[in-house]
Scaffold this motif. Structure first.
Motif, PDB file in Angstrom:
ATOM      1  N   LEU A  22      -7.730   7.886 -12.552  1.00 31.15           N
ATOM      2  CA  LEU A  22      -7.290   6.496 -12.600  1.00 31.15           C
ATOM      3  C   LEU A  22      -6.479   6.124 -11.362  1.00 31.15           C
ATOM      4  O   LEU A  22      -6.682   5.069 -10.753  1.00 31.15           O
ATOM      5  CB  LEU A  22      -6.451   6.250 -13.858  1.00 31.15           C
ATOM      6  N   VAL A  23      -5.542   6.989 -10.981  1.00 30.05           N
ATOM      7  CA  VAL A  23      -4.678   6.705  -9.840  1.00 30.05           C
ATOM      8  C   VAL A  23      -5.483   6.669  -8.547  1.00 30.05           C
ATOM      9  O   VAL A  23      -5.311   5.769  -7.707  1.00 30.05           O
ATOM     10  CB  VAL A  23      -3.555   7.764  -9.764  1.00 30.05           C
ATOM     11  N   THR A  24      -6.373   7.638  -8.372  1.00 28.94           N
ATOM     12  CA  THR A  24      -7.198   7.681  -7.166  1.00 28.94           C
ATOM     13  C   THR A  24      -8.098   6.455  -7.083  1.00 28.94           C
ATOM     14  O   THR A  24      -8.238   5.828  -6.017  1.00 28.94           O
ATOM     15  CB  THR A  24      -8.059   8.950  -7.150  1.00 28.94           C
ATOM     16  N   ALA A  25      -8.710   6.091  -8.195  1.00 28.96           N
ATOM     17  CA  ALA A  25      -9.567   4.901  -8.233  1.00 28.96           C
ATOM     18  C   ALA A  25      -8.757   3.651  -7.913  1.00 28.96           C
ATOM     19  O   ALA A  25      -9.225   2.763  -7.182  1.00 28.96           O
ATOM     20  CB  ALA A  25     -10.233   4.773  -9.602  1.00 28.96           C
ATOM     21  N   GLY A  26      -7.549   3.576  -8.447  1.00 28.70           N
ATOM     22  CA  GLY A  26      -6.697   2.418  -8.192  1.00 28.70           C
ATOM     23  C   GLY A  26      -6.350   2.258  -6.721  1.00 28.70           C
ATOM     24  O   GLY A  26      -6.432   1.156  -6.165  1.00 28.70           O
ATOM     25  N   VAL A  27      -5.960   3.349  -6.081  1.00 26.14           N
ATOM     26  CA  VAL A  27      -5.625   3.301  -4.648  1.00 26.14           C
ATOM     27  C   VAL A  27      -6.858   2.948  -3.829  1.00 26.14           C
ATOM     28  O   VAL A  27      -6.794   2.168  -2.867  1.00 26.14           O
ATOM     29  CB  VAL A  27      -5.029   4.648  -4.187  1.00 26.14           C
ATOM     30  N   ALA A  28      -8.023   3.511  -4.195  1.00 28.14           N
ATOM     31  CA  ALA A  28      -9.259   3.220  -3.464  1.00 28.14           C
ATOM     32  C   ALA A  28      -9.630   1.741  -3.576  1.00 28.14           C
ATOM     33  O   ALA A  28      -9.960   1.091  -2.571  1.00 28.14           O
ATOM     34  CB  ALA A  28     -10.399   4.096  -3.997  1.00 28.14           C
ATOM     35  N   VAL A  29      -9.558   1.194  -4.783  1.00 26.89           N
ATOM     36  CA  VAL A  29      -9.874  -0.228  -4.985  1.00 26.89           C
ATOM     37  C   VAL A  29      -8.901  -1.101  -4.209  1.00 26.89           C
ATOM     38  O   VAL A  29      -9.300  -2.077  -3.554  1.00 26.89           O
ATOM     39  CB  VAL A  29      -9.834  -0.575  -6.489  1.00 26.89           C
ATOM     40  N   GLY A  79       6.152 -12.453   1.140  1.00 27.80           N
ATOM     41  CA  GLY A  79       4.965 -13.285   1.243  1.00 27.80           C
ATOM     42  C   GLY A  79       3.645 -12.541   1.276  1.00 27.80           C
ATOM     43  O   GLY A  79       2.667 -13.038   1.830  1.00 27.80           O
ATOM     44  N   HIS A  80       3.585 -11.350   0.691  1.00 24.29           N
ATOM     45  CA  HIS A  80       2.307 -10.637   0.620  1.00 24.29           C
ATOM     46  C   HIS A  80       1.371 -11.364  -0.351  1.00 24.29           C
ATOM     47  O   HIS A  80       1.809 -11.970  -1.324  1.00 24.29           O
ATOM     48  CB  HIS A  80       2.511  -9.197   0.132  1.00 24.29           C
ATOM     49  N   SER A  81       0.102 -11.297  -0.086  1.00 29.20           N
ATOM     50  CA  SER A  81      -0.875 -11.852  -1.017  1.00 29.20           C
ATOM     51  C   SER A  81      -1.865 -10.763  -1.394  1.00 29.20           C
ATOM     52  O   SER A  81      -2.340 -10.013  -0.537  1.00 29.20           O
ATOM     53  CB  SER A  81      -1.610 -13.043  -0.392  1.00 29.20           C
ATOM     54  N   LEU A  82      -2.166 -10.671  -2.688  1.00 29.83           N
ATOM     55  CA  LEU A  82      -3.078  -9.647  -3.190  1.00 29.83           C
ATOM     56  C   LEU A  82      -4.307 -10.305  -3.791  1.00 29.83           C
ATOM     57  O   LEU A  82      -4.206 -11.334  -4.471  1.00 29.83           O
ATOM     58  CB  LEU A  82      -2.385  -8.778  -4.250  1.00 29.83           C
ATOM     59  N   SER A  83      -5.455  -9.698  -3.555  1.00 30.51           N
ATOM     60  CA  SER A  83      -6.687 -10.193  -4.171  1.00 30.51           C
ATOM     61  C   SER A  83      -6.735  -9.747  -5.631  1.00 30.51           C
ATOM     62  O   SER A  83      -5.963  -8.882  -6.064  1.00 30.51           O
ATOM     63  CB  SER A  83      -7.897  -9.633  -3.418  1.00 30.51           C
ATOM     64  N   SER A  84      -7.653 -10.343  -6.388  1.00 35.44           N
ATOM     65  CA  SER A  84      -7.775  -9.964  -7.801  1.00 35.44           C
ATOM     66  C   SER A  84      -8.162  -8.490  -7.936  1.00 35.44           C
ATOM     67  O   SER A  84      -7.712  -7.790  -8.854  1.00 35.44           O
ATOM     68  CB  SER A  84      -8.822 -10.849  -8.487  1.00 35.44           C
ATOM     69  N   MET A  85      -8.978  -7.992  -7.007  1.00 30.57           N
ATOM     70  CA  MET A  85      -9.359  -6.575  -7.039  1.00 30.57           C
ATOM     71  C   MET A  85      -8.166  -5.676  -6.738  1.00 30.57           C
ATOM     72  O   MET A  85      -8.042  -4.578  -7.305  1.00 30.57           O
ATOM     73  CB  MET A  85     -10.485  -6.302  -6.044  1.00 30.57           C
ATOM     74  N   GLN A  86      -7.282  -6.132  -5.862  1.00 26.97           N
ATOM     75  CA  GLN A  86      -6.085  -5.335  -5.572  1.00 26.97           C
ATOM     76  C   GLN A  86      -5.159  -5.270  -6.780  1.00 26.97           C
ATOM     77  O   GLN A  86      -4.557  -4.237  -7.050  1.00 26.97           O
ATOM     78  CB  GLN A  86      -5.364  -5.908  -4.357  1.00 26.97           C
ATOM     79  N   TRP A  87      -5.042  -6.395  -7.498  1.00 23.04           N
ATOM     80  CA  TRP A  87      -4.250  -6.360  -8.726  1.00 23.04           C
ATOM     81  C   TRP A  87      -4.876  -5.405  -9.741  1.00 23.04           C
ATOM     82  O   TRP A  87      -4.159  -4.724 -10.489  1.00 23.04           O
ATOM     83  CB  TRP A  87      -4.128  -7.766  -9.321  1.00 23.04           C
ATOM     84  N   LEU A  88      -6.213  -5.353  -9.767  1.00 22.49           N
ATOM     85  CA  LEU A  88      -6.882  -4.377 -10.629  1.00 22.49           C
ATOM     86  C   LEU A  88      -6.513  -2.957 -10.206  1.00 22.49           C
ATOM     87  O   LEU A  88      -6.244  -2.096 -11.058  1.00 22.49           O
ATOM     88  CB  LEU A  88      -8.402  -4.566 -10.546  1.00 22.49           C
ATOM     89  N   GLY A  89      -6.495  -2.707  -8.885  1.00 25.37           N
ATOM     90  CA  GLY A  89      -6.088  -1.384  -8.390  1.00 25.37           C
ATOM     91  C   GLY A  89      -4.678  -1.038  -8.795  1.00 25.37           C
ATOM     92  O   GLY A  89      -4.391   0.093  -9.216  1.00 25.37           O
ATOM     93  N   VAL A  90      -3.758  -2.014  -8.686  1.00 23.88           N
ATOM     94  CA  VAL A  90      -2.372  -1.798  -9.115  1.00 23.88           C
ATOM     95  C   VAL A  90      -2.323  -1.450 -10.596  1.00 23.88           C
ATOM     96  O   VAL A  90      -1.606  -0.539 -11.031  1.00 23.88           O
ATOM     97  CB  VAL A  90      -1.519  -3.056  -8.833  1.00 23.88           C
ATOM     98  N   GLY A  91      -3.124  -2.188 -11.399  1.00 25.27           N
ATOM     99  CA  GLY A  91      -3.162  -1.918 -12.834  1.00 25.27           C
ATOM    100  C   GLY A  91      -3.660  -0.516 -13.152  1.00 25.27           C
ATOM    101  O   GLY A  91      -3.131   0.155 -14.047  1.00 25.27           O
ATOM    102  N   LEU A  92      -4.674  -0.063 -12.414  1.00 17.10           N
ATOM    103  CA  LEU A  92      -5.201   1.292 -12.634  1.00 17.10           C
ATOM    104  C   LEU A  92      -4.156   2.350 -12.311  1.00 17.10           C
ATOM    105  O   LEU A  92      -3.979   3.322 -13.065  1.00 17.10           O
ATOM    106  CB  LEU A  92      -6.445   1.512 -11.767  1.00 17.10           C
ATOM    107  N   VAL A  93      -3.440   2.161 -11.196  1.00 18.90           N
ATOM    108  CA  VAL A  93      -2.428   3.145 -10.787  1.00 18.90           C
ATOM    109  C   VAL A  93      -1.311   3.230 -11.819  1.00 18.90           C
ATOM    110  O   VAL A  93      -0.980   4.314 -12.320  1.00 18.90           O
ATOM    111  CB  VAL A  93      -1.854   2.800  -9.397  1.00 18.90           C
ATOM    112  N   PHE A  94      -0.724   2.080 -12.154  1.00 18.46           N
ATOM    113  CA  PHE A  94       0.400   2.110 -13.078  1.00 18.46           C
ATOM    114  C   PHE A  94      -0.047   2.370 -14.511  1.00 18.46           C
ATOM    115  O   PHE A  94       0.730   2.881 -15.322  1.00 18.46           O
ATOM    116  CB  PHE A  94       1.206   0.818 -12.973  1.00 18.46           C
ATOM    117  N   THR A 126       0.836  -1.204   0.000  1.00 17.77           N
ATOM    118  CA  THR A 126       0.000   0.000   0.000  1.00 17.77           C
ATOM    119  C   THR A 126       0.869   1.252   0.000  1.00 17.77           C
ATOM    120  O   THR A 126       0.567   2.235  -0.688  1.00 17.77           O
ATOM    121  CB  THR A 126      -0.930   0.010   1.239  1.00 17.77           C
ATOM    122  N   TYR A 127       1.952   1.199   0.750  1.00 27.62           N
ATOM    123  CA  TYR A 127       2.887   2.333   0.834  1.00 27.62           C
ATOM    124  C   TYR A 127       3.480   2.645  -0.539  1.00 27.62           C
ATOM    125  O   TYR A 127       3.505   3.799  -0.977  1.00 27.62           O
ATOM    126  CB  TYR A 127       3.980   1.982   1.841  1.00 27.62           C
TER     127      TYR A 127
END
Length: 381
Positions: A181-188, A337-352, A147-148
């Motif tokens: 896009l970036v704000t939506a990504g961080v929120a998701v 060993g972090h694990s991300l949900s599919s929605m979190q990967w979507l958030g990462v995709g939106l940000v980048f 998240t950081y």
């Protein structure tokens, strides 16, 4: 590890937010783009890009290890961010001075601080920069490192906010699209954790409070980052051209930051951070090695940033910076060993995706400016 807009040489003031480390070196970018050596060998490019990746990927992994993982049998975590910053800025000032001495031509000024006026401006920038970091490290006690990293990639938001509210500047429409896009990504990413059931069982209200408090601290950090870049855009755009070089700025800013943080640690009677850090390192020597590695990687990484800019220009560097942040996130997932949900990967995709779109628009804009400049020169001839 960690991204400063410096004295301009041949371009108008910049309004884009970039990685703070990248921005420190921006003063040499335009020199590279006008240089005959801009098309340096592929071997040099591989060395530069490899150096940036190796330095900052290792820097990010060490940053996460130092600030979030326990050391020793007693499972204690290092909680002295100012000491960590001070060690890094001291090493960066030394490597910066070595690079400044090596890269300076006989006709360039040899002093790190050219005059009192510029030194005072640098002091203001170093002050806001030094204030930002402790809030970022404090947030890591309440949020995870992924998240950081993701939030730290969103520096465009506070910079645009401060430019619009303080300097009444306007931005092209695509900038607002990037912000969305970036704000939506961080929120998701924040709203859809990987293990929501675990969070509800273990921490109900405390977990939510910690997350909110951590995001608040990170928001203050981003606000100071934005303020730093905003002050730089306003101050250094008025600095006479050619007075200060990029390596000179790197050395000066890190030196001032070191003096500020050392002064606080030694002279503040209410702070025991320095003694606590020394005691922690004595009890857990491994953290001392990690801190030294963190400082070395940060200092060398800045040198690779400057060298890449001086040889290949800012467009190459923007691409390297965006991909480096993505790789840092992937390395963090694998190494810790972090694990991300599919929605979190979507958030990462939106940000980048937003950051990548901004980089592409910048590339097209600079290419158009360069073509227009060449056409203008051709017409004069």
């Amino acid at each position: 590890m960690t991204t400063l807009a410096m004295a301009r040489r041949k371009s108008p003031p910049r309004k884009n937010a970039i990685d703070p480390i990248v921005a420190i070196a921006d003063t040499v970018a335009h020199k590279a783009e006008d240089s005959k050596d801009h098309g340096s060998s592929i071997f040099q490019l591989i060395i530069c890009v490899g150096g940036i990746y190796a330095s900052f990927l290792t820097w990010a992994l060490l940053q996460e290890r130092i600030t979030t993982t326990p050391y020793g049998a007693d499972k204690k975590i290092f909680r002295s961010p100012l000491v960590l910053n001070t060690v890094q800025s001291l090493f960066a000032s030394l490597t910066g001075y070595a690079y400044f001495s090596y890269s300076s031509s006989p006709g360039q000024p040899s002093r790190v601080f050219p005059n009192v006026s510029i030194s005072l401006r640098l002091l203001l920038v170093a002050l806001t920069q030094s204030l930002a970091s402790p809030f970022g490290y404090a947030s890591l006690q309440h949020i995870d490192y992924i998240t950081y990293i993701l939030a730290k990639s969103c520096k465009l938001l506070p910079v645009m906010f401060l430019h619009i509210t303080i300097f009444r500047r306007r931005y092209p429409l695509y900038k607002y699209g990037v912000v969305f896009l970036v704000t939506a990504g961080v929120a998701v990413f924040t709203l859809y954790p990987a293990h929501p059931k675990k969070l509800k069982k273990s921490a109900s209200s405390n977990g939510e409070k910690n997350m909110v408090y951590g995001m608040l601290l990170l928001g203050v950090n981003l606000l100071f980052d934005g303020l730093t870049n905003t002050i730089q855009d306003d101050i250094f755009s008025r600095t006479p051209k050619g007075i200060v070089s990029g390596p000179q700025m790197m050395t000066a800013l890190n030196t001032i930051s070191s003096v500020l943080t050392i002064g606080y640690l030694l002279l503040n009677p209410w702070s025991t951070e320095l003694n606590d850090a020394l005691a922690f390192v004595k009890e857990h020597p491994k953290v001392g090695m990690d801190i030294m590695g963190f400082a070395v990687c940060g200092g060398l990484g800045q040198v690779f940033i400057f060298h890449t800019l001086s040889k290949f220009g800012s467009l190459v560097l923007v691409t390297v910076t965006v991909t480096r942040k993505m790789l840092s996130m992937i390395f963090s997932v694998v190494a810790f060993g972090h694990s991300l949900s599919s929605m979190q990967w979507l958030g990462v995709g939106l940000v980048f995706g937003g950051i990548g779109a901004e980089a592409e628009m910048k590339r097209q804009s600079e290419a158009a400016k360069k073509a227009a400049k060449q056409n203008g020169c051709a017409k004069k001839e």
